[in-house]
Motif scaffolding. Structure first.
Motif, mmCIF file in Angstrom:
data_model
loop_
_atom_site.group_PDB
_atom_site.id
_atom_site.type_symbol
_atom_site.label_atom_id
_atom_site.label_comp_id
_atom_site.label_asym_id
_atom_site.label_seq_id
_atom_site.Cartn_x
_atom_site.Cartn_y
_atom_site.Cartn_z
ATOM 1 N N TRP A 89 41.319 35.290 39.456
ATOM 2 C CA TRP A 89 40.363 35.577 40.529
ATOM 3 C C TRP A 89 38.966 35.071 40.188
ATOM 4 O O TRP A 89 38.406 35.371 39.132
ATOM 5 C CB TRP A 89 40.326 37.082 40.794
ATOM 6 N N ASP A 90 38.364 34.358 41.150
ATOM 7 C CA ASP A 90 37.039 33.782 40.936
ATOM 8 C C ASP A 90 35.955 34.846 40.846
ATOM 9 O O ASP A 90 34.893 34.598 40.270
ATOM 10 C CB ASP A 90 36.694 32.811 42.073
ATOM 11 N N PHE A 91 36.201 36.026 41.419
ATOM 12 C CA PHE A 91 35.163 37.054 41.399
ATOM 13 C C PHE A 91 35.013 37.712 40.033
ATOM 14 O O PHE A 91 34.052 38.442 39.796
ATOM 15 C CB PHE A 91 35.438 38.138 42.459
ATOM 16 N N ASN A 92 35.953 37.495 39.124
ATOM 17 C CA ASN A 92 35.850 38.119 37.813
ATOM 18 C C ASN A 92 34.658 37.569 37.049
ATOM 19 O O ASN A 92 34.407 36.366 37.023
ATOM 20 C CB ASN A 92 37.126 37.891 37.008
ATOM 21 N N GLY A 93 33.907 38.449 36.410
ATOM 22 C CA GLY A 93 32.674 38.053 35.748
ATOM 23 C C GLY A 93 32.856 37.074 34.612
ATOM 24 O O GLY A 93 31.921 36.347 34.257
ATOM 25 N N ALA A 94 34.056 37.048 34.030
ATOM 26 C CA ALA A 94 34.290 36.083 32.951
ATOM 27 C C ALA A 94 34.100 34.657 33.433
ATOM 28 O O ALA A 94 33.755 33.771 32.634
ATOM 29 C CB ALA A 94 35.692 36.264 32.378
ATOM 30 N N GLN A 95 34.304 34.411 34.710
ATOM 31 C CA GLN A 95 34.120 33.053 35.242
ATOM 32 C C GLN A 95 32.673 32.597 35.064
ATOM 33 O O GLN A 95 32.419 31.430 34.762
ATOM 34 C CB GLN A 95 34.522 32.992 36.726
ATOM 35 N N ASN A 96 31.710 33.524 35.241
ATOM 36 C CA ASN A 96 30.301 33.173 35.033
ATOM 37 C C ASN A 96 30.021 32.794 33.589
ATOM 38 O O ASN A 96 29.216 31.896 33.312
ATOM 39 C CB ASN A 96 29.400 34.346 35.430
ATOM 40 N N ILE A 97 30.693 33.472 32.683
ATOM 41 C CA ILE A 97 30.525 33.160 31.265
ATOM 42 C C ILE A 97 31.140 31.800 30.948
ATOM 43 O O ILE A 97 30.532 30.968 30.276
ATOM 44 C CB ILE A 97 31.178 34.261 30.397
#
Length: 648
Positions: A89-97
């Protein structure tokens, strides 16, 4: 400092992680309380306020919803924010990291900071006001003040680990305080570490229970003295964790990127230690860990061990160690996770974690049909040992994808198995006939942690289910819900349910005994590399894992020439998907080696033999500034003394 840090705790309705019976937790703080006198009028009111103090503690069941969702939004982006895993899922904060979009305005950058400082504020207010209550029982005042002091110190530990040195605020600041009182500079690493250790020591020596696991059967489950409260054992474990940070390269002044960071007045925030001083920091950590081991192992704490037909069952032992069944919280016999877990949290929904780690299984019963949206990376899969205790992969070629296979390990990526691979202890099938040979003859922890194509699912109450992760398999990208599948062709299996996925009878284990053994081995190696205890405690982990130990005896493997790497390799496997590796890579200052490159998996867009091809999933982003989170813009706008971390 943030003008929200210290406001009255009146009316906060936040849950607590302690238990009044095996599964009943404290109620919420009543919302109609309007005065401090009313809040502290009764003993139960004091307990409710102590619940508020605890309520910002991390809980990791809901890591799909980074810093949001249940558990006061303290779940982390750590498993998928490193090379262990990847969420669909793109909304997971790990994507920002992972994609480099993290900055001081990112929501969860502020959320962690704000929630842990809210916890600090609540603890300070509690300590200042508990004396208002006139109906406390003997020992209550000392114990609960000590708990609040310990919790406050632990919040500072979490802040230090994520943001680096932070401001220490010891007194309540009014919501109406002038801005001049809010301009609080950062304390140095040395000062924050010293404060955490000192506060924990004060709590240990002035009121904390010694070891709740040794309480009477009535007390161990009570709301006021029982499990869920911090005792001396838990406080001492956080002293170990703090000393491990202080000794590591990210905090001990070794990392040049932070050497010049100063406050506005020129005060240095990172130390300039000599090599001998660094060695002493490691020695302090080793001493702290050894002292804990000596005082608590055999007194409610030990590695979980389960036996089948009188023999140690490594697979079940390891699976049980991380299970955390609420119904078994008081079984300290050593056969359940209750013995191994040191610090846990009931907040959040275990079913959310189960949903992430149970594959899609499209077309099967509801109890086994989920998402499988938390994918294990190929790099994590490669880290697990073979059954003979050897590493299968020694590295990668220049494309960072093609493995360099350790020819002595017996590992192969050629062909498929012609018979079931069975557990050598119990005879249970670990890898069914017909699976890729790369997944055969691996160590027991591999089969407990990784769901691969063709593997049998854990829960069989509605019939046997074999997970298909190829494109048109029952859990593949091309089947069923297009938003639920594994991006790597592997699903994280660790802590997945052996029942229907909706079973919520679990606690989130935050620290367990295996980590302390590995902490001790690491700290000892960095301070006294000739100590026999290094092998002893590393081998205790390997023995429970069911793989050959290191040494010169019969059936043992040669002692590794690079013991530091051996310890790190063991740590990666034993603590995989437990929110550790993200921080390990950073404190060791080696995150560039694994974070700033692509992750891989199987070819999830193909079926048949084309599926079994190592394929790039995504490129990952890492710069030196990413060793710490940025400080949130909201607070820096208010607090002009709050200098930013380098690079942000």
């Amino acid at each position: 400092m943030n003008n929200n840090i210290y406001i009255n705790i009146i009316g906060l309705a936040l849950t607590f992680l302690t238990i009044s019976s095996c599964s009943d937790y404290l109620n919420q703080v009543p919302s109609d309380i309007v005065t401090l006198e009313k809040v502290y009028e009764t003993r139960n009111g004091v307990l409710d306020n102590l619940a508020t103090v605890y309520s910002s503690m991390p809980a990791e069941f809901e890591d799909r919803w980074t810093a949001s969702g249940g558990a006061n939004g303290t779940s982390g982006a750590w498993n998928a924010g490193c090379d262990d895993a990847e969420f669909i899922w793109d909304f997971n904060g790990a994507q920002n990291i992972n994609n480099g979009s993290l900055n001081g305005e990112t929501g969860f950058v502020y959320d962690y900071w704000n929630k842990w400082y809210k916890g600090i504020r609540a603890a300070t207010s509690f300590i200042e006001n508990i004396h208002i209550c006139k109906v406390l029982e003997p020992g209550d005042l000392e114990q609960w003040i000590a708990e609040a002091r310990a919790v406050r110190a632990i919040y500072y530990y979490y802040l230090l680990r994520l943001y680096g040195p932070v401001p220490i605020i010891e007194n309540s600041i009014s919501e109406q305080a002038p801005l001049s009182e809010l301009n609080t500079p950062r304390n140095s690493v040395e000062e924050v570490v010293a404060y955490i250790l000192s506060e924990l020591d004060i709590a240990i020596n002035n009121g904390l229970q010694v070891n709740i696991k040794q309480n009477s059967s009535e007390t161990v489950t009570s709301a006021d003295k029982g499990l869920g409260h911090i005792d001396q054992a838990i406080a001492r474990v956080f002293k170990i964790q703090t000393r491990m940070l202080a000794a590591s390269d990210l905090f001990n002044g070794t990392n040049d990127f932070y050497a010049s960071l100063t406050n506005n007045d020129g005060k240095k925030l990172f130390p300039s230690y000599t090599q001998e001083q660094k060695r002493q920091l490691w020695e302090n950590a080793a001493t702290e860990a050894r002292s804990f081991i000596d005082d608590y192992v055999g007194k409610g704490y030990d590695l979980t061990r389960k036996y089948t037909d009188g023999k140690l069952d490594p697979y079940l032992s390891y699976r049980e160690a991380v299970r955390g069944a609420t119904s078994e919280l008081t079984n300290f016999s050593g056969t359940t996770s209750a013995a191994e877990m040191i610090w846990f949290n009931r907040q959040g929904n275990a079913s959310t974690m189960h949903y992430n780690r149970t594959p899609k299984h499209f077309g099967y019963a509801d109890g086994v049909r989920c998402s499988g949206g938390m994918a294990a990376t190929q790099e994590a899969v490669d880290a697990y040992f073979m059954a003979n205790g050897l590493k299968p992969i020694s590295g990668y070629q220049s494309d960072e994808k093609t493995p360099i296979i350790n020819s002595t390990s017996g590992y192969t990526e050629e062909g498929f198995s012609t018979e079931d691979y069975k557990d050598p202890v119990t005879g249970r099938v670990l890898a069914p006939k017909g699976v890729w040979n790369a997944w055969v003859n691996r160590e027991p922890r591999f089969y407990a942690d990784i769901t691969f194509d063709g593997q049998k699912w854990l829960y069989t109450g509605s019939g046997d289910v074999y997970t298909g992760l190829q494109y048109t398999g029952n859990s593949g990208r091309g089947t069923g819900n297009a938003n639920d599948y594994s991006k790597t062709g592997y699903v994280v299996r660790k802590s997945a349910p052996t029942t229907v996925w909706s079973n919520n009878d679990r606690v989130s284990i935050m620290l367990r005994m295996a980590q302390i053994y590995l902490d001790y081995a690491e700290a000892l190696h960095e301070s006294n590399p000739g100590s026999p205890d290094i092998l002893k405690y590393l081998n205790l982990i390997r023995e429970r894992a069911g793989i050959p130990q290191y040494g010169g005896g019969a059936g043992q493997l040669p002692i590794p020439a690079n013991m530091r790497q051996a310890i790190r390799d063991e740590r990666r496997v034993e603590l995989a998907f437990e929110n550790n590796r993200y921080f390990d890579l950073r404190r060791w200052c080696i995150a560039e080696e694994s974070q700033g490159k692509a992750i891989h998996g199987m070819n999830i867009n193909k079926n048949g033999e084309e599926f079994f091809v190592r394929t790039k999933v995504e490129d990952r982003y890492f710069e030196k500034k990413n060793y710490f989170f940025p400080l949130p813009l909201k607070d820096r706008t208010i607090n002009k003394e709050l200098v930013q971390n380098p690079g942000w």
